[in-house]
Design a protein around this motif. Sequence first.
Motif, PDB file in Angstrom:
ATOM      1  N   LEU A 158      66.405  82.384  42.928  1.00 49.50           N
ATOM      2  CA  LEU A 158      66.143  81.763  44.235  1.00 49.50           C
ATOM      3  C   LEU A 158      67.450  81.474  44.970  1.00 49.50           C
ATOM      4  O   LEU A 158      67.533  81.647  46.199  1.00 49.50           O
ATOM      5  N   GLU A 159      68.468  81.053  44.235  1.00 44.54           N
ATOM      6  CA  GLU A 159      69.768  80.794  44.867  1.00 44.54           C
ATOM      7  C   GLU A 159      70.372  82.081  45.406  1.00 44.54           C
ATOM      8  O   GLU A 159      70.953  82.103  46.511  1.00 44.54           O
ATOM      9  N   ASP A 160      70.229  83.165  44.666  1.00 42.95           N
ATOM     10  CA  ASP A 160      70.757  84.453  45.126  1.00 42.95           C
ATOM     11  C   ASP A 160      70.047  84.915  46.398  1.00 42.95           C
ATOM     12  O   ASP A 160      70.672  85.520  47.279  1.00 42.95           O
ATOM     13  N   LYS A 161      68.766  84.629  46.497  1.00 47.30           N
ATOM     14  CA  LYS A 161      67.981  85.094  47.642  1.00 47.30           C
ATOM     15  C   LYS A 161      68.158  84.217  48.878  1.00 47.30           C
ATOM     16  O   LYS A 161      67.889  84.659  50.004  1.00 47.30           O
ATOM     17  N   THR A 162      68.598  82.977  48.692  1.00 45.97           N
ATOM     18  CA  THR A 162      68.672  82.052  49.831  1.00 45.97           C
ATOM     19  C   THR A 162      70.074  81.546  50.141  1.00 45.97           C
ATOM     20  O   THR A 162      70.307  81.029  51.248  1.00 45.97           O
ATOM     21  N   SER A 163      70.988  81.644  49.183  1.00 41.14           N
ATOM     22  CA  SER A 163      72.341  81.073  49.293  1.00 41.14           C
ATOM     23  C   SER A 163      72.335  79.547  49.309  1.00 41.14           C
ATOM     24  O   SER A 163      73.344  78.920  49.639  1.00 41.14           O
ATOM     25  N   TYR A 164      71.203  78.949  48.973  1.00 45.95           N
ATOM     26  CA  TYR A 164      71.137  77.491  48.842  1.00 45.95           C
ATOM     27  C   TYR A 164      71.496  77.078  47.418  1.00 45.95           C
ATOM     28  O   TYR A 164      71.301  77.832  46.470  1.00 45.95           O
ATOM     29  N   GLU A 165      71.995  75.859  47.306  1.00 48.13           N
ATOM     30  CA  GLU A 165      72.132  75.234  45.986  1.00 48.13           C
ATOM     31  C   GLU A 165      70.780  74.592  45.648  1.00 48.13           C
ATOM     32  O   GLU A 165      70.247  73.803  46.436  1.00 48.13           O
ATOM     33  N   ILE A 166      70.244  74.914  44.482  1.00 51.67           N
ATOM     34  CA  ILE A 166      68.893  74.472  44.115  1.00 51.67           C
ATOM     35  C   ILE A 166      68.909  73.896  42.704  1.00 51.67           C
ATOM     36  O   ILE A 166      69.596  74.422  41.822  1.00 51.67           O
ATOM     37  N   ARG A 167      68.160  72.834  42.523  1.00 46.92           N
ATOM     38  CA  ARG A 167      67.991  72.246  41.192  1.00 46.92           C
ATOM     39  C   ARG A 167      66.491  72.146  40.895  1.00 46.92           C
ATOM     40  O   ARG A 167      65.685  71.960  41.792  1.00 46.92           O
ATOM     41  N   PHE A 168      66.162  72.243  39.620  1.00 48.09           N
ATOM     42  CA  PHE A 168      64.767  72.139  39.176  1.00 48.09           C
ATOM     43  C   PHE A 168      64.622  70.862  38.363  1.00 48.09           C
ATOM     44  O   PHE A 168      65.410  70.599  37.456  1.00 48.09           O
ATOM     45  N   GLU A 169      63.619  70.059  38.704  1.00 52.40           N
ATOM     46  CA  GLU A 169      63.407  68.797  37.997  1.00 52.40           C
ATOM     47  C   GLU A 169      61.977  68.724  37.488  1.00 52.40           C
ATOM     48  O   GLU A 169      61.026  68.792  38.272  1.00 52.40           O
ATOM     49  N   ALA A 170      61.836  68.599  36.181  1.00 57.40           N
ATOM     50  CA  ALA A 170      60.519  68.496  35.546  1.00 57.40           C
ATOM     51  C   ALA A 170      60.180  67.026  35.343  1.00 57.40           C
ATOM     52  O   ALA A 170      61.027  66.236  34.914  1.00 57.40           O
ATOM     53  N   PHE A 171      58.940  66.665  35.650  1.00 52.95           N
ATOM     54  CA  PHE A 171      58.478  65.289  35.520  1.00 52.95           C
ATOM     55  C   PHE A 171      57.361  65.221  34.484  1.00 52.95           C
ATOM     56  O   PHE A 171      56.361  65.934  34.596  1.00 52.95           O
ATOM     57  N   THR A 172      57.527  64.352  33.520  1.00 49.59           N
ATOM     58  CA  THR A 172      56.433  64.083  32.586  1.00 49.59           C
ATOM     59  C   THR A 172      55.569  62.935  33.086  1.00 49.59           C
ATOM     60  O   THR A 172      54.452  62.744  32.606  1.00 49.59           O
ATOM     61  N   ASN A 173      56.077  62.183  34.036  1.00 46.54           N
ATOM     62  CA  ASN A 173      55.363  61.052  34.628  1.00 46.54           C
ATOM     63  C   ASN A 173      54.945  61.421  36.052  1.00 46.54           C
ATOM     64  O   ASN A 173      55.787  61.470  36.956  1.00 46.54           O
ATOM     65  N   PRO A 174      53.657  61.681  36.302  1.00 47.46           N
ATOM     66  CA  PRO A 174      53.211  62.075  37.649  1.00 47.46           C
ATOM     67  C   PRO A 174      53.530  61.024  38.706  1.00 47.46           C
ATOM     68  O   PRO A 174      53.840  61.375  39.847  1.00 47.46           O
ATOM     69  N   GLN A 175      53.457  59.752  38.343  1.00 55.08           N
ATOM     70  CA  GLN A 175      53.756  58.688  39.305  1.00 55.08           C
ATOM     71  C   GLN A 175      55.202  58.757  39.770  1.00 55.08           C
ATOM     72  O   GLN A 175      55.501  58.573  40.953  1.00 55.08           O
TER      73      GLN A 175
END
Length: 359
Positions: free
Chosen positions: A98-115
């Motif tokens: 995704l970074e290669d396609k957009t040139s944006y800096e991107i981070r992925f954050e997984a949540f185990t707590n929906p709230q």
Amino acid sequence: MSLLKNIKLVSIFTNREIPFFYYFLLISILLSGCQSSVVLEPTTTTFSVATEPPVVPTSTMQPTVQIGLEESPIIIGYIVSGNQTNIENLAETMINNLEDKTSYEIRFEAFTNPQQAFDNLRQGEVHFIFIQPLTYLAASERDLIVPLLVSNHFGLYNYGTQFFTNIDSGFNTYFDEKTNKSTTTADFALRQFEGMRPCWTEPSSLSGTIIPHGILAKNGVSFLPPAYLQNPSATIRALYIKGVCDFGATYSYSGDPRTSSQVINDLPDVMDRIMIIWQSDAIIPSLGLSASVIVPPQVQSDLKNAFLSLLSDENGKAIVSEALQYDIQGFLSIEDDYYDALRELVKAANINPYQHLGY
């Protein structure tokens, strides 16, 4: 009042009359002093209410800095289900693409707590989020998100619900197994369940509880308090043995719970004993991708197109599926009305989506 007393004392000790003009002047001063002394300062009372935080008006939810830079990366959130671990590492290849396609800096954050995921979205700390239908409805009600894509999960963008009974229960079926379609309306087919007891799966299940409840409620069919059996296999087993409930509901289009190994291995004649009474349309969307309303439209479009492009690449579907630990066969561009049929039935079931975050 002490000033009047002093005036009186002065008059007594001097034994002189005070001219009327001075009395008038002194009374005017006293009155002005009294007026100023009765001005009350406003007070505030703080109440502690055990409920969800207030919705921040959309107009104030503006990014303070440009997102997509190294110092302010785009955050893509994902509420993980079950015991999934190491999701953020598994998503590394997807994020790099995704970074290669957009040139944006991107981070992925997984949540185990929906709230926690919902609160971060509300506070503008998550910019894009993979989201299940009830969580989407909760966020949509608060004007927090814009829907972008819905996923094709094992060949389906949507799935539905279906009602089952035991063949010995005396109910009439309005479902054609050959065409895999219902032969009449829900109003006509389901009125025979009036005053009967359902077997639902668990309270947050759309296909096994909420949507069948909504369909019955929308069509004016009342029923006895349900038995909650936690999963579709248990619902089929309960109908097979009889005595627990009169009818049940589980998912449709995405499979048939009667054919699961947990059922058919123990109940080889289950297909003959448990019949489908009626099946809904495919109205429950699969996992979707939405953007926070604070994300500029151009950035929304860039990320949306990057995901569509990635899925067209060789191994792109596998990359996204690996990142989410969820089968992704495609993406479809959507708008909010894609959820209208679902929204109507959730409302008919008198369900508050906010109480079912993560689903």
